[in-house]
Design a protein around this motif. Structure first.
Motif, short mmCIF file in Angstrom:
data_model
loop_
_atom_site.label_atom_id
_atom_site.label_comp_id
_atom_site.label_asym_id
_atom_site.label_seq_id
_atom_site.Cartn_x
_atom_site.Cartn_y
_atom_site.Cartn_z
N GLN A 22 11.18 -8.81 -0.50
CA GLN A 22 12.29 -8.16 -1.18
C GLN A 22 13.56 -9.01 -1.19
O GLN A 22 14.51 -8.69 -1.85
CB GLN A 22 12.59 -6.82 -0.48
N GLY A 23 13.54 -10.13 -0.47
CA GLY A 23 14.76 -10.94 -0.53
C GLY A 23 14.80 -12.08 0.47
O GLY A 23 14.76 -13.24 0.09
N SER A 24 14.86 -11.77 1.76
CA SER A 24 15.04 -12.80 2.78
C SER A 24 13.81 -13.71 2.89
O SER A 24 12.71 -13.35 2.47
CB SER A 24 15.32 -12.15 4.13
N LYS A 25 14.04 -14.88 3.46
CA LYS A 25 12.95 -15.84 3.62
C LYS A 25 11.91 -15.30 4.59
O LYS A 25 12.24 -14.75 5.63
CB LYS A 25 13.52 -17.16 4.15
N PRO A 26 10.61 -15.44 4.26
CA PRO A 26 9.57 -14.95 5.17
C PRO A 26 9.66 -15.64 6.53
O PRO A 26 10.09 -16.79 6.64
CB PRO A 26 8.27 -15.33 4.45
N THR A 27 9.20 -14.94 7.54
CA THR A 27 9.21 -15.47 8.89
C THR A 27 7.80 -15.78 9.35
O THR A 27 6.81 -15.35 8.76
CB THR A 27 9.82 -14.44 9.87
N ALA A 28 7.71 -16.53 10.44
CA ALA A 28 6.42 -16.86 11.02
C ALA A 28 5.69 -15.60 11.46
O ALA A 28 4.47 -15.48 11.31
CB ALA A 28 6.60 -17.82 12.19
N ALA A 29 6.43 -14.64 12.00
CA ALA A 29 5.81 -13.39 12.45
C ALA A 29 5.22 -12.63 11.28
O ALA A 29 4.13 -12.05 11.38
CB ALA A 29 6.84 -12.54 13.18
N GLU A 30 5.93 -12.64 10.15
CA GLU A 30 5.42 -11.95 8.97
C GLU A 30 4.17 -12.66 8.42
O GLU A 30 3.24 -12.01 7.95
CB GLU A 30 6.51 -11.87 7.90
N ALA A 31 4.17 -13.98 8.50
CA ALA A 31 2.99 -14.73 8.05
C ALA A 31 1.77 -14.37 8.89
O ALA A 31 0.67 -14.15 8.36
CB ALA A 31 3.27 -16.23 8.13
N LYS A 32 1.96 -14.30 10.21
CA LYS A 32 0.83 -13.96 11.08
C LYS A 32 0.38 -12.53 10.83
O LYS A 32 -0.83 -12.25 10.80
CB LYS A 32 1.22 -14.14 12.54
N ALA A 33 1.32 -11.61 10.62
CA ALA A 33 0.96 -10.22 10.34
C ALA A 33 0.17 -10.13 9.03
O ALA A 33 -0.79 -9.35 8.91
CB ALA A 33 2.21 -9.36 10.29
N PHE A 34 0.59 -10.91 8.04
CA PHE A 34 -0.10 -10.94 6.76
C PHE A 34 -1.55 -11.39 6.94
O PHE A 34 -2.49 -10.77 6.44
CB PHE A 34 0.65 -11.90 5.82
#
Length: 599
Positions: A22-34
């Motif tokens: 939705q806007g902010s740069k993805p994080t490493a935590a979000e990448a792992k969750a994905f």
């Protein structure tokens, strides 16, 4: 098998969009969750997809085709969406495991569906229809309706050039009806590949080898240059013997070889014409075909023997469900896909083979090959889902081929009681010639099938030029020609299963290089001092432990690391092929003196 399924279809995933979209740069935590969510969905859905494909392959009807197409459409649409979503994390600093999983996810699709309504359904329908059209193909000959199996038997056994030509042309007549569907498959797949950021489907395929796609193509050229002189030596010898047999009117002593004279529908292996090209100065004291019959082998005993090879090097026996659920012989009451394949239905223990097994030397080898897939699948079953695959697709093919190199040696045949005594060195040339007729003869075919498809996907070859481009490459790489003029609507590439089934083929070329690297390394490990072509690793548990350690890695590391874990080498090297066949190559050079080699 899983690798077979992924070659023909994609694997379904549910759509997932990180909050950062939705806007902010993805994080490493979000990448792992994905990735974690993707793997969970993959693991949950894959058994459903595998069962749909298994039922259709072993029971071809309108209903089973519809069911598989529906499952495939859902898969392709959702997985393509996930692959595109994975690209959101480009440039995000993630841990090495997550980084590799993101890469594999983006490369997961062999035929990605375009991102628009209805495209996935259309692609799945076309893919299933192509596979089934091929598998149920028949033609008329001599007042009989023949299947591909029937035609293959005639090409293997007949020495009547008129009959060979008629049967070859009969099977190739199944191609034209697939041209429109294949052109549409290529169009849809290309659209989907471009949506994932690739130039075309060929570029997507070439990106799956832990190197730049153009660098990969160049590396296969390097490997081919290592073995091409030997192939040309073999081609020259075989052409001369065919000329001796049939005369100039059928097979001239110079130029290309007529493709229908080589004992195989696609002239990819020439072992069936050994009787035509065998050395006059040395014979073979046994026939594996006859030994199997004389010793009372049936299809089940052949598979049991293959299993015993793997358990002899320390691997666990196949589960009882393998014997209950596999299709080992051709059913009499329904249409099936007879093309041999190995499956893992649940990514755990439900491994199976699907074969229309005959009691002969070819299928004795094929059994050892297909079981290699199954034992590989079981070895990496504890890896995360995205790593449950071969180090690359060439590895998956090479594992069983490596075992097959031992399985065809007279050393092994004596070890398991098929031979009372292994013959002496006087039979080395006949043995190596038989092996070369299959292994060396295959190499240019293994390379050119995808060379043709890469040109189709790039647009260099159009539907109108499918057949002329196909034969241009067959002439360039194999030195072959069709038995006669081809019809204007001919689509001869479709007469090879992997084309309508959309299975990438360079894996088989790589496997024919890797297997000799594996074999040389394994024989060195057991301290073998004799000729490489007589080495059998049957019963060598210490070697098997190291071999299985490589298999357990699955796709968790780049393939050079997997290669190095077993062989100590991190680069594909065809010198092992030269080492194995050196006595034969020297002999062929002598036999070819005075011949005008090349075409």
């Amino acid at each position: 098998m899983k690798s077979q399924l992924l070659a023909a279809t994609a694997v379904a995933l549910l759509a997932f969009a990180p909050a950062s979209a939705q806007g902010s740069k993805p994080t490493a935590a979000e990448a792992k969750a994905f990735v974690d969510k993707a793997e969970a969905e993959l693991a949950a859905l894959n058994p459903y997809v595998a069962r749909s494909a298994w039922v259709r392959a072993t029971y071809i009807t309108e209903d089973t085709q519809w069911l598989e197409a529906k499952a495939t459409a859902q898969q392709n649409e959702m997985t393509a969406r996930y692959a595109r979503e994975a690209a959101r994390f480009n440039g995000v600093a993630v841990d090495p495991v997550t980084a590799r999983k993101l890469k594999l996810l983006k490369l997961y699709l062999v035929s990605p569906a375009p991102d628009r309504p209805g495209a996935a359904t259309e692609l799945a329908t076309v893919t299933t229809r192509l596979d089934s059209t091929y598998s149920s193909g028949k033609f008329q000959h001599g007042g009989k309706t023949l299947t591909l199996n029937d035609a293959e038997d005639i090409l293997a056994d007949s020495r009547d050039p008129a009959e060979l030509k008629a049967v070859w042309e009969g099977w190739h007549s199944v191609g034209p009806q697939m041209r429109a569907d294949y052109a549409r498959l290529a169009e849809l797949s290309n659209e989907g590949a471009r949506g994932l950021g690739f130039k075309d489907t060929g570029a997507l395929w070439r990106s799956n080898y832990d190197m730049d796609p153009d660098a990969f193509a160049a590396d296969t050229d390097r490997l081919w240059k290592q073995v091409e002189p030997f192939y040309r030596n073999l081609h020259c010898y075989v052409r001369a013997r065919l000329n001796d047999k049939y005369g100039n009117a059928v097979q001239p002593r110079t130029g290309p070889i007529r493709a229908d004279l080589l004992g195989n529908m696609w002239a990819q292996q020439w072992g069936n014409i050994y009787d035509v090209v065998q050395p006059k100065s040395a014979g073979s004291s046994y026939s594996l075909d006859k030994l199997l019959v004389e010793k009372g082998y049936d299809p089940i005993k052949m598979v049991r023997t293959g299993e015993a090879f793997y358990t002899s090097v320390g691997m666990s026996p196949l589960p009882e469900t393998f014997w209950q659920r596999s299709m080992i012989t051709r059913p009499r009451d329904r249409e099936v896909v007879c093309h041999a394949s190995a499956w893992n239905i649940d990514d755990k223990e439900d491994v199976r083979i699907k074969m229309c097994t005959k009691v002969n030397g070819d299928d004795f080898y094929t059994v050892h090959h297909e079981l290699g897939h199954n034992f590989y699948q079981r070895a990496y079953k504890d890896q995360p889902f995205l790593f449950k695959n071969g180090a690359n697709d060439g590895f998956h093919e090479a594992i069983g081929d490596f075992v097959g190199l031992s399985a065809l040696t007279p050393t092994y045949l004596q070890q398991i009681g098929l031979l009372d005594k292994a013959p002496g060195a006087e039979e080395d040339i006949p043995f190596l010639l038989k092996m070369a007729l299959d292994k060396i003869a295959f190499l240019p075919f293994g390379l050119m099938v995808d060379r043709w498809r890469w040109q189709v996907f790039s647009g260099e070859v159009t539907p109108e030029t499918y057949n002329t481009a196909w034969w241009k490459l067959r002439n360039q790489y194999q030195g072959l020609m069709p038995p006669g003029d081809r019809p204007a609507d001919a689509f001869d590439a479709a007469a090879k299963y992997h084309v309508p089934a959309n299975v990438p083929y360079t894996r088989y070329f790589l496997a024919h290089i890797y297997q000799f690297q594996f074999h040389r390394a394994a024989c060195n490990q057991i301290g073998w001092k004799g000729p490489l072509h007589r080495c059998s690793v049957y019963g060598e548990k210490e070697m098997g432990q190291k071999f299985n350690a490589m298999l357990e890695m699955g796709a968790s590391q780049p393939w050079p690391q997997a290669m190095a874990a077993f062989t100590g080498e991190s680069r594909a090297d065809a010198s092992a092929v030269a080492d194995y066949f050196k006595p034969l190559n020297d002999w062929l050079t002598v036999q070819n003196k005075g011949e005008s080699c090349g075409w």
